[in-house]
Design a protein around this motif. Structure first.
Motif, PDB file in Angstrom:
ATOM      1  N   ASN A   1      43.507  43.102  49.836  1.00  0.00           N
ATOM      2  CA  ASN A   1      43.260  43.292  48.697  1.00  0.00           C
ATOM      3  C   ASN A   1      44.682  43.482  47.622  1.00  0.00           C
ATOM      4  O   ASN A   1      45.574  44.001  47.369  1.00  0.00           O
ATOM      5  CB  ASN A   1      44.023  44.785  48.859  1.00  0.00           C
ATOM      6  CG  ASN A   1      42.684  45.501  49.635  1.00  0.00           C
ATOM      7  OD1 ASN A   1      41.359  44.560  49.730  1.00  0.00           O
ATOM      8  ND2 ASN A   1      43.099  45.655  51.049  1.00  0.00           N
TER       9      ASN A   1
ATOM     10  N   CYS B   1      39.045  37.844  49.541  1.00  0.00           N
ATOM     11  CA  CYS B   1      39.846  39.593  48.929  1.00  0.00           C
ATOM     12  C   CYS B   1      39.015  39.646  47.902  1.00  0.00           C
ATOM     13  O   CYS B   1      37.847  40.048  47.941  1.00  0.00           O
ATOM     14  CB  CYS B   1      40.926  38.317  47.508  1.00  0.00           C
ATOM     15  SG  CYS B   1      42.081  37.362  47.536  1.00  0.00           S
ATOM     16  N   ASN B   2      39.088  41.293  48.202  1.00  0.00           N
ATOM     17  CA  ASN B   2      38.936  42.210  47.085  1.00  0.00           C
ATOM     18  C   ASN B   2      39.352  42.864  45.709  1.00  0.00           C
ATOM     19  O   ASN B   2      40.870  42.643  46.084  1.00  0.00           O
ATOM     20  CB  ASN B   2      39.061  43.725  47.644  1.00  0.00           C
ATOM     21  CG  ASN B   2      37.608  43.761  49.011  1.00  0.00           C
ATOM     22  OD1 ASN B   2      36.600  43.729  49.411  1.00  0.00           O
ATOM     23  ND2 ASN B   2      38.310  44.769  50.206  1.00  0.00           N
TER      24      ASN B   2
ATOM     25  N   TYR C   1      41.090  44.720  42.860  1.00  0.00           N
ATOM     26  CA  TYR C   1      40.289  46.180  42.087  1.00  0.00           C
ATOM     27  C   TYR C   1      40.761  45.693  40.723  1.00  0.00           C
ATOM     28  O   TYR C   1      41.477  45.440  40.535  1.00  0.00           O
ATOM     29  CB  TYR C   1      41.035  47.430  42.681  1.00  0.00           C
ATOM     30  CG  TYR C   1      40.184  46.643  43.960  1.00  0.00           C
ATOM     31  CD1 TYR C   1      39.367  48.008  44.367  1.00  0.00           C
ATOM     32  CD2 TYR C   1      41.547  46.571  45.298  1.00  0.00           C
ATOM     33  CE1 TYR C   1      38.413  47.963  45.654  1.00  0.00           C
ATOM     34  CE2 TYR C   1      40.793  46.939  46.315  1.00  0.00           C
ATOM     35  CZ  TYR C   1      39.669  47.181  47.167  1.00  0.00           C
ATOM     36  OH  TYR C   1      38.917  47.810  48.025  1.00  0.00           O
TER      37      TYR C   1
ATOM     38  N   LYS D   1      43.812  52.041  48.691  1.00  0.00           N
ATOM     39  CA  LYS D   1      43.236  50.470  48.642  1.00  0.00           C
ATOM     40  C   LYS D   1      44.067  49.718  49.781  1.00  0.00           C
ATOM     41  O   LYS D   1      43.790  48.508  50.030  1.00  0.00           O
ATOM     42  CB  LYS D   1      42.975  49.967  47.328  1.00  0.00           C
ATOM     43  CG  LYS D   1      42.197  51.269  46.302  1.00  0.00           C
ATOM     44  CD  LYS D   1      41.179  51.161  46.888  1.00  0.00           C
ATOM     45  CE  LYS D   1      40.013  51.737  46.186  1.00  0.00           C
ATOM     46  NZ  LYS D   1      41.036  53.196  44.803  1.00  0.00           N
TER      47      LYS D   1
END
Length: 279
Positions: free
Chosen positions: A3, A30-31, A33, A106
């Motif tokens: 993340n 991956c995320n 943000y 997160k």
């Protein structure tokens, strides 16, 4: 799945941080943000990059909404890893409080932030927001200077005075970054003059070596120079260093290298990324 939190003010500087992060984590699921922090009381909430939504909060300003959508469209034009997922967040509370909140909610593994180099010697080399995150948020942060362009990471410098015993969490993050990039670690000890290490320094160096020796390509180096910043610059140039990693706990050493390179010939802070780690 990693993340990654990337604060953005929609500047070219923050865009450079985004493109660097996408390349750096190219082979990792991956995320990402993208976080925009507004001084106004507006919140977008989470919005998936790949899904359209009509549930946009009414009081969000059109300019912020448009800029975030333009950012996402710009990202979409890049060659992307299908295992990369993108989300947008719009917040309005204080900057550091917002970062801490997102890191916790997160489960953020890395923060990536761009920073603009000083145009004058008396100016800070790291912007106030980035500097605050580095010193006040306990999360690994990848600091991308304005002139840093991604290229294959082959060698990472690790300046240390061996006065601190680095905990496993720190060492695991370093080895993870090295493994992702198949890179080598160059441990750099800088002192005003050459002298024998203390028993504490010898012990900490040995523990570091034992941790690294099985799987990581690494070596130990020493430079004698009363000016730490000049020593780092010399090492970066002589070894073609691609990244510098440091531990924030080692405050005197860390702050001199990252926050106070005021000598005119010091340029590493405008073209070499920093990976700052916390215990």
């Amino acid at each position: 799945m990693k993340n990654i939190l990337i604060p953005t003010d929609f500047s070219e500087n923050s865009w450079n941080a985004i493109t660097y992060a996408l390349s750096f984590f190219e082979k990792v699921q991956c995320n990402f943000y993208f976080l925009h922090i507004s001084p106004y009381k507006q919140v977008i909430g989470n919005e998936s990059f790949f899904e359209s939504t009509d549930q946009v909060v009414d009081n969000i300003t059109l300019s912020d909404q448009e800029q975030m959508q333009l950012l996402l469209k710009r990202v979409q034009k890049l060659p992307l890893n299908p295992k990369h997922y993108f989300f947008t967040i719009h917040e309005y509370i204080f900057f550091i409080d917002t970062i801490r909140k997102q890191v916790e909610e997160k489960n953020i593994d890395f923060i990536v932030m761009g920073t603009k180099g000083a145009s004058g010697l008396k100016e800070k080399t790291v912007g106030s927001n980035t500097g605050d995150v580095i010193t006040k948020v306990k999360c690994p942060i990848l600091v991308i200077p304005e002139k840093a362009k991604y290229s294959k990471i082959n060698e990472i410098a690790f300046p240390t005075d061996y006065n601190i015993l680095y905990k496993n969490r720190i060492l695991r993050t370093i080895t993870e970054v090295l493994t992702i990039n198949k890179a080598a670690l160059r441990v750099l000890h800088i002192a005003k003059k050459e002298k024998q290490l203390t028993e504490l320094q010898k012990r900490n160096k040995n523990i570091l070596n034992v941790f690294l020796e099985e799987d990581i390509d690494h070596s130990f180096h020493f430079l004698s120079n009363p000016n730490i910043e000049q020593a780092v610059q010399c090492f970066v140039e002589s070894r073609n260093i691609d990244m510098i990693t440091m531990v924030a706990k080692n405050l005197n050493f860390f702050q001199r290298i990252l926050f106070h390179p005021t000598v005119e010939k010091i340029s590493y802070h405008i073209n070499i990324p920093f990976l700052v780690l916390h215990e």
